[in-house]
Design an enzyme around this catalytic site. Structure first.
Site, short mmCIF file in Angstrom:
data_model
loop_
_atom_site.label_atom_id
_atom_site.label_comp_id
_atom_site.label_asym_id
_atom_site.label_seq_id
_atom_site.Cartn_x
_atom_site.Cartn_y
_atom_site.Cartn_z
N GLY A 1 25.43 48.13 29.17
CA GLY A 1 25.39 46.94 28.33
C GLY A 1 26.75 46.53 27.80
N GLY B 1 29.17 45.55 29.77
CA GLY B 1 29.72 44.50 30.62
C GLY B 1 30.68 45.01 31.68
CB SER B 2 30.84 48.07 33.76
OG SER B 2 29.57 48.03 34.34
CB ALA C 1 32.12 40.73 32.96
CB ALA C 2 35.15 45.03 32.41
CG ASP D 1 29.41 38.94 31.21
OD1 ASP D 1 29.67 37.75 31.48
OD2 ASP D 1 28.59 39.62 31.86
#
Ligand code: MEV
Length: 287
Positions: free
Chosen positions: A76, A78-79, A81-82, A119
């Site tokens: 949760g 946001g991996s 998006a990152a 995100d």
């Protein structure tokens, strides 16, 4: 070889409604994900976002990656998006934030088909943002410290499934669901104002209201409710789920003198408190 890091995120207000054109507020967190280009390593995470990013900005070259994530074990943050943002930035270090947002958002949509892009914006710009879907508005909010506690519910949730579930509900009960979205939109604007004033007690109240709306949408869960109830009973100003719901994380705004007690209460209720700071720096080149 270039190493780029990008922060994870936490949705503070407005999840789900943001997909339908209402605003949300998101903060970047101190947990970061690092992408180094040049050496082959074991990539144990979902490779689809990296591969799609390379197709977008890879100039036809062959890249090898090493990816290190501080998010492992907590869902949760946001991996997806990152990792997309960090990979694109590693391939074009001089890219402007807006160009990076447009490219990364496209990659995320190509891979998962759904999402407001909050995100992606959080990973790029960092800080705390007031955001409208697709990046129509990306406004940094001048905020110092957020009195935030974060806990993982121990249950992994699928954002795509949760967004689809809300969409089905909206198809079935359009008036009811749109009324909830509108109420969330109004709440986000009120929360923004109080956040800028630093009125955390009031912001906490808005968190409680937002949680009620999310409950009405059907995206809360028994476990999240237990953790939220524990935080509230121990003296949090307010608490809610953060993100798509169904699992993942909950957040609470807590007076400084109650932070220890609230953390203990959440842990006793079965939550995993994650030590993160909000308002973290956006994507950056490490070396
Ligand atoms: C998920 O973390 C937040 C949602 O609003 C989806 C999105 O905005 O992309 C449910």
């Amino acid at each position: 070889m270039i190493k780029v890091s990008a922060p994870g995120k936490l949705m503070l207000f407005g999840e789900h409604a943001v997909v339908y054109g209402y605003p949300c507020i998101v903060t970047a967190i101190s947990e970061r994900l690092e992408v180094s280009i040049s050496k082959i390593d074991d990539i144990s995470m979902d490779r689809r976002f990296v591969d799609a990013a390379v197709r977008a900005w890879g100039d036809g070259k062959n890249y090898a990656f090493s990816i290190k994530s501080a998010f492992s074990g907590t869902y949760g943050f946001g991996s997806s998006a990152a990792v997309t943002v960090a990979t694109l930035k590693a391939m074009r270090p001089n890219a402007e934030n807006r160009a990076l947002f447009d490219a990364a958002y496209k990659v995320v949509l190509d891979v998962q088909g759904i999402g407001s892009g909050f995100d992606v914006a959080s990973s790029i710009y960092g800080g705390t943002l007031y955001f409208l879907s697709g990046g129509k508005t990306i406004d940094p909010l001048e905020i110092q410290n957020l009195p935030l506690i974060v806990a993982y519910s121990g249950v992994k949730s699928s954002t795509v499934e949760m967004v689809k579930m809300v969409r089905e509900k909206r198809n079935k009960y359009p008036d009811k669901v749109d009324r909830i979205f509108q109420a969330i939109g109004t709440l986000v604007n009120q929360a923004k104002k109080k956040m800028l004033e630093g009125d955390w007690e009031r912001v906490g109240k808005y968190m409680d209201f937002n949680q009620e709306y999310l409950r009405d949408l059907g995206v809360s869960s028994e476990k999240l409710e237990t953790l939220i109830g524990a935080a509230k009973n121990a003296g949090a100003w307010g608490a809610k789920l953060s993100g798509a719901g169904g699992g993942d994380c909950m957040i609470a705004f807590v007076p400084p003198e109650r932070q220890g007690v609230v953390k203990d209460a959440i842990m006793s209720a079965g939550g995993q408190v994650v030590a993160v700071h909000a308002n973290a720096e956006g994507v950056r080149i490490e070396s």
